[in-house]
Design a protein around this motif. Structure first.
Motif, short mmCIF file in Angstrom:
data_model
loop_
_atom_site.label_atom_id
_atom_site.label_comp_id
_atom_site.label_asym_id
_atom_site.label_seq_id
_atom_site.Cartn_x
_atom_site.Cartn_y
_atom_site.Cartn_z
N MET A 1 0.85 -1.19 0.00
CA MET A 1 0.00 0.00 0.00
C MET A 1 0.89 1.24 0.00
SD MET A 1 -2.82 1.20 2.84
CE MET A 1 -3.84 -0.23 2.57
N LEU A 3 1.23 4.72 0.83
CA LEU A 3 0.57 5.75 1.64
C LEU A 3 0.73 7.14 1.05
CD1 LEU A 3 1.47 4.59 5.26
CD2 LEU A 3 -0.70 4.32 4.06
N SER A 4 1.75 7.34 0.20
CA SER A 4 1.98 8.66 -0.37
C SER A 4 0.78 9.12 -1.22
CB SER A 4 3.25 8.66 -1.22
OG SER A 4 3.13 7.79 -2.33
N ILE A 5 0.09 8.16 -1.83
CA ILE A 5 -1.08 8.50 -2.65
C ILE A 5 -2.18 9.07 -1.75
CG2 ILE A 5 -2.92 7.56 -4.10
CD1 ILE A 5 -0.93 5.49 -5.10
N TYR A 6 -2.38 8.45 -0.59
CA TYR A 6 -3.42 8.91 0.32
C TYR A 6 -3.07 10.28 0.91
CZ TYR A 6 -5.13 4.15 -0.05
OH TYR A 6 -5.61 2.96 -0.53
N GLU A 8 -1.31 12.52 -0.61
CA GLU A 8 -1.48 13.47 -1.72
C GLU A 8 -2.96 13.82 -1.88
OE1 GLU A 8 -0.64 13.79 -6.53
OE2 GLU A 8 0.08 12.07 -5.39
N GLU A 9 -3.82 12.82 -1.79
CA GLU A 9 -5.26 13.09 -1.93
C GLU A 9 -5.78 13.89 -0.74
OE1 GLU A 9 -6.83 9.19 -2.41
OE2 GLU A 9 -6.43 9.13 -4.57
N ALA A 10 -5.24 13.63 0.44
CA ALA A 10 -5.63 14.41 1.61
C ALA A 10 -5.21 15.87 1.45
CB ALA A 10 -4.98 13.82 2.88
N GLU A 55 -9.80 7.60 -10.38
CA GLU A 55 -9.48 6.25 -9.92
C GLU A 55 -10.36 5.20 -10.60
OE1 GLU A 55 -9.75 6.33 -5.69
OE2 GLU A 55 -7.87 7.43 -5.43
#
Length: 211
Positions: A1, A3-6, A8-10, A55
């Motif tokens: 997983m 976490l950098s994607i999450y 970034e979305e945050a 997505e």
């Protein structure tokens, strides 16, 4: 997983929160129907839908649905008061706030920042300019209801406008029951409308009027 994607979305929805808050503050300050919290939710929600659309590889369809949905919300804040229409600026802000949220969702931060600055300038900086223009030229519609047919009223009103160098046009004349109703469009500096209101208030044949 990853976490950098999450994260970034945050960051994206946080940026949408800030932009929505900036625009919402102005509406809240003026006590408009769609205020501080509403603009935040619109901007964050549009950003979230855009992220989810990327997505799911259906960005075109979801983007068009956002525009449609925002159109319904914008229509809800436009209302007619007398013969005037209010809420157009708020509806336009709802529309552009949703667009800003979508821009952030697509990672287009420079465009979102530039448009936000333009919106803030239009709301705050250009308001004195609009008031300055209204001092010299402002168009208003008057709906004047007479007590009876008002045999001499139109002549007296036209003479009053001409005497005060006001541009005017009688758009419509109708009869409601036993009363005559005139719809006038007047173009004049802002200061002259007090004289128009006073003339109508004092005139013995005027039953009521709306602006």
């Amino acid at each position: 997983m990853d976490l950098s994607i999450y994260f970034e979305e945050a960051a994206q929805v946080s940026a949408a929160f800030i932009i929505g808050a900036i625009i919402g503050l102005e509406r809240e300050f003026r006590s408009k129907p769609a205020g501080f919290r509403t603009m935040i939710i619109i901007c964050v929600g549009s950003c979230l839908y855009t992220i989810l659309s990327k997505e799911s590889n259906s960005s075109d369809r979801i983007a068009s649905n956002i525009v449609t949905g925002i159109g319904f919300i914008g229509a809800g804040v436009i209302f007619k008061e007398g013969i005037s229409v209010n809420g157009l600026t708020t509806a336009a802000l709802i529309w552009v706030t949703a667009a800003l949220g979508m821009a952030i969702g697509f990672h287009n931060y420079p465009l979102a920042i530039v448009v936000t600055v333009m919106v803030v300038i239009a709301l705050f900086v250009l308001e004195p300019v609009q008031r300055f223009i209204n001092k010299f030229h402002r168009v208003k519609d008057y709906r004047i209801t007479l007590d009876g047919v008002g045999t001499n009223f139109k002549t007296e009103l036209d003479t009053f406008f001409a005497h005060n160098d006001m541009t005017f046009r009688c758009i419509k004349t109708v009869k409601e029951k036993n009363d005559a109703v005139y719809l006038y469009r007047i173009s004049s500096p802002d200061k002259n409308y007090d004289a128009v209101n006073l003339f109508l208030l004092k005139h013995k044949e005027v039953k009521s009027f709306e602006v």
